[in-house]
Design a protein around this motif. Structure first.
Motif, short mmCIF file in Angstrom:
data_model
loop_
_atom_site.label_atom_id
_atom_site.label_comp_id
_atom_site.label_asym_id
_atom_site.label_seq_id
_atom_site.Cartn_x
_atom_site.Cartn_y
_atom_site.Cartn_z
N GLU A 67 18.47 92.83 77.04
CA GLU A 67 19.32 93.83 77.70
C GLU A 67 20.11 94.64 76.68
O GLU A 67 20.80 94.08 75.84
CB GLU A 67 20.28 93.14 78.67
N LEU A 68 19.98 95.95 76.77
CA LEU A 68 20.68 96.84 75.85
C LEU A 68 22.16 96.98 76.17
O LEU A 68 23.00 97.06 75.27
CB LEU A 68 20.01 98.23 75.88
N ASP A 69 22.50 96.97 77.46
CA ASP A 69 23.88 97.18 77.90
C ASP A 69 24.64 95.85 77.92
O ASP A 69 24.48 95.04 78.84
CB ASP A 69 23.88 97.82 79.28
N GLN A 70 25.47 95.64 76.93
CA GLN A 70 26.18 94.36 76.80
C GLN A 70 27.12 94.10 77.97
O GLN A 70 27.40 92.94 78.30
CB GLN A 70 26.98 94.34 75.49
N THR A 71 27.60 95.14 78.64
CA THR A 71 28.53 94.95 79.76
C THR A 71 27.85 94.30 80.96
O THR A 71 28.53 93.78 81.84
CB THR A 71 29.14 96.30 80.20
N LEU A 72 26.50 94.29 81.00
CA LEU A 72 25.78 93.67 82.11
C LEU A 72 25.55 92.18 81.93
O LEU A 72 25.24 91.47 82.88
CB LEU A 72 24.42 94.36 82.29
N ILE A 73 25.69 91.70 80.71
CA ILE A 73 25.33 90.32 80.41
C ILE A 73 26.15 89.29 81.17
O ILE A 73 25.59 88.30 81.68
CB ILE A 73 25.35 90.08 78.89
N PRO A 74 27.49 89.44 81.33
CA PRO A 74 28.23 88.46 82.14
C PRO A 74 27.71 88.37 83.57
O PRO A 74 27.58 87.26 84.12
CB PRO A 74 29.67 89.00 82.09
N ALA A 75 27.40 89.50 84.19
CA ALA A 75 26.87 89.49 85.56
C ALA A 75 25.50 88.83 85.58
O ALA A 75 25.17 88.08 86.52
CB ALA A 75 26.79 90.91 86.10
N LEU A 76 24.70 89.08 84.56
CA LEU A 76 23.37 88.48 84.48
C LEU A 76 23.47 86.97 84.37
O LEU A 76 22.75 86.23 85.06
CB LEU A 76 22.61 89.06 83.28
N ARG A 77 24.37 86.50 83.52
CA ARG A 77 24.56 85.04 83.39
C ARG A 77 25.01 84.42 84.71
O ARG A 77 24.56 83.33 85.09
CB ARG A 77 25.60 84.75 82.30
N GLU A 78 25.88 85.11 85.43
CA GLU A 78 26.36 84.58 86.70
C GLU A 78 25.24 84.51 87.73
O GLU A 78 25.13 83.54 88.50
CB GLU A 78 27.50 85.46 87.22
N GLU A 79 24.38 85.53 87.75
CA GLU A 79 23.26 85.55 88.69
C GLU A 79 22.28 84.41 88.42
O GLU A 79 21.69 83.85 89.34
CB GLU A 79 22.52 86.90 88.62
N LEU A 80 22.12 84.06 87.13
CA LEU A 80 21.14 83.03 86.77
C LEU A 80 21.68 81.62 86.95
O LEU A 80 20.91 80.66 86.94
CB LEU A 80 20.71 83.24 85.31
N GLY A 81 22.98 81.49 87.12
CA GLY A 81 23.58 80.19 87.41
C GLY A 81 23.29 79.16 86.35
O GLY A 81 23.53 79.38 85.17
N GLU A 82 22.71 78.03 86.76
CA GLU A 82 22.48 76.90 85.86
C GLU A 82 21.09 76.90 85.21
O GLU A 82 20.69 75.90 84.63
CB GLU A 82 22.67 75.58 86.63
N ALA A 83 20.37 77.98 85.34
CA ALA A 83 19.02 78.04 84.76
C ALA A 83 19.06 77.73 83.28
O ALA A 83 19.85 78.31 82.53
CB ALA A 83 18.41 79.41 85.00
N GLN A 84 18.22 76.81 82.83
CA GLN A 84 18.20 76.36 81.44
C GLN A 84 17.06 76.98 80.63
O GLN A 84 17.06 76.90 79.40
CB GLN A 84 18.06 74.83 81.40
N ASN A 85 16.10 77.57 81.31
CA ASN A 85 14.90 78.07 80.62
C ASN A 85 14.96 79.58 80.39
O ASN A 85 13.99 80.30 80.64
CB ASN A 85 13.65 77.70 81.42
N VAL A 86 16.10 80.04 79.93
CA VAL A 86 16.25 81.48 79.71
C VAL A 86 17.11 81.75 78.49
O VAL A 86 18.07 81.02 78.21
CB VAL A 86 16.87 82.16 80.96
N THR A 87 16.72 82.76 77.74
CA THR A 87 17.51 83.26 76.61
C THR A 87 17.86 84.71 76.90
O THR A 87 16.97 85.52 77.19
CB THR A 87 16.72 83.20 75.29
N ILE A 88 19.14 85.03 76.86
CA ILE A 88 19.57 86.41 77.07
C ILE A 88 19.86 87.03 75.71
O ILE A 88 20.65 86.49 74.94
CB ILE A 88 20.82 86.47 77.98
N VAL A 89 19.20 88.12 75.44
CA VAL A 89 19.32 88.78 74.14
C VAL A 89 19.92 90.16 74.33
O VAL A 89 19.41 90.96 75.12
CB VAL A 89 17.94 88.92 73.46
N HIS A 90 21.02 90.41 73.64
CA HIS A 90 21.59 91.76 73.63
C HIS A 90 20.86 92.54 72.55
O HIS A 90 21.01 92.26 71.35
CB HIS A 90 23.09 91.73 73.35
N GLY A 91 20.05 93.51 72.94
CA GLY A 91 19.28 94.25 71.95
C GLY A 91 18.51 95.39 72.56
O GLY A 91 18.41 95.52 73.79
#
Length: 275
Positions: A67-91
């Protein structure tokens, strides 16, 4: 989904071409089209608020969300909840190293992935560059499923006599299929154009021709699309018209034809005689 986007306080940025998928049924349909398996790696470009990501993590081995827009990452993390099989990359998807991200994900997954797939809701202004970068990244890719402008999907899937540089560029690497269309009201905010889901299935074998030489010739051919190939090739490749005409005839191509009428196989034959 649009209500959750608003609840997160997300304000779509026009400068980044942000139109978030807001229809749950469509999101599931897109993920189904990607045919993701439990041992697969998915590289998702532009996850936004997670409309696709939250479904991808349920069926993939690992998801790398870029995700290019860093301001979206907190919302993205909240939507994914406890999912362990994901890496969120700001780039920036036009700059990140896809191969390195895949290697990092494999280490965290603990074993090699069965296949690698790309899924993306691309901002329209980077569509062409992103597709080319994905297909040329060096990974062994099983499929690429993209949300793009319908007009772009039509151009990518075109056949002679309606080819374009974009169509040839994509079809050099894989088979594109327009799967289904999405109306503007399924996005927040609504874009001014219709979108479509495009799936690109890379060829089983890499092209048996040098890509740099191939695209040098193709770009020359399409540099002046309304002119005859004998003229565009001569100008673009800095050769004489007689040399261009000889190569075209040796390739079985009438020199008076235009670039949009050539098939992929005809371009490949032409490159052999010109390079």
């Amino acid at each position: 989904m649009s209500s959750r986007i608003k609840a997160h306080g997300i304000v779509p940025r026009k400068s980044l071409g942000q139109n978030f998928l807001a229809d749950e049924a469509t999101a599931r349909r897109i993920v189904d089209a990607a045919e993701v398996g439990q041992d697969d790696l998915v590289l998702e470009i532009g996850p936004g608020a997670g409309a696709l990501t939250k479904h991808l993590v349920k069926c993939a081995g690992w998801v790398v969300a870029i995700e290019l827009d860093q301001t979206l990452i907190p919302a993205l993390r909240e939507e994914l909840g406890e999912a362990q099989n994901v890496t969120i990359v700001h780039g920036d998807a036009l700059k990140v190293d896809f191969v390195q991200l895949a290697q990092d994900a494999a280490r965290m997954f603990g074993r090699p992935f069965q296949v690698t797939r790309f899924v993306a809701n691309l901002p329209y202004y980077i569509t062409s560059a992103a597709i080319r970068r994905i297909l040329e990244c060096g990974l062994s890719i099983a499929s690429v499923v993209l949300t793009v402008q319908t007009e772009v999907a039509k151009r990518v899937t075109a056949q002679p006599p309606d080819m374009s540089l974009l169509a040839v560029s994509v079809q050099f690497y894989g088979r594109p299929d327009l799967l289904f269309r999405i109306s503007p009201n399924q996005f927040y905010p609504q874009p001014g154009v219709e979108s479509s889901i495009l799936r690109i299935t890379p060829h089983n074998r890499p092209p048996a021709i040098d890509a740099q030489k191939f695209f040098r010739v193709v770009k020359a051919g399409f540099s002046q699309p309304r002119k005859q190939l004998r003229n565009t090739l001569a100008a673009g490749l800095k050769i004489t018209k007689s040399e261009a005409e000889a190569a075209l005839r040796q390739s079985g191509i009438e020199p008076g034809r235009r670039a949009e009428t050539l098939s992929l196989e005809e371009w490949k034959r032409l490159v052999v005689y010109l390079c």
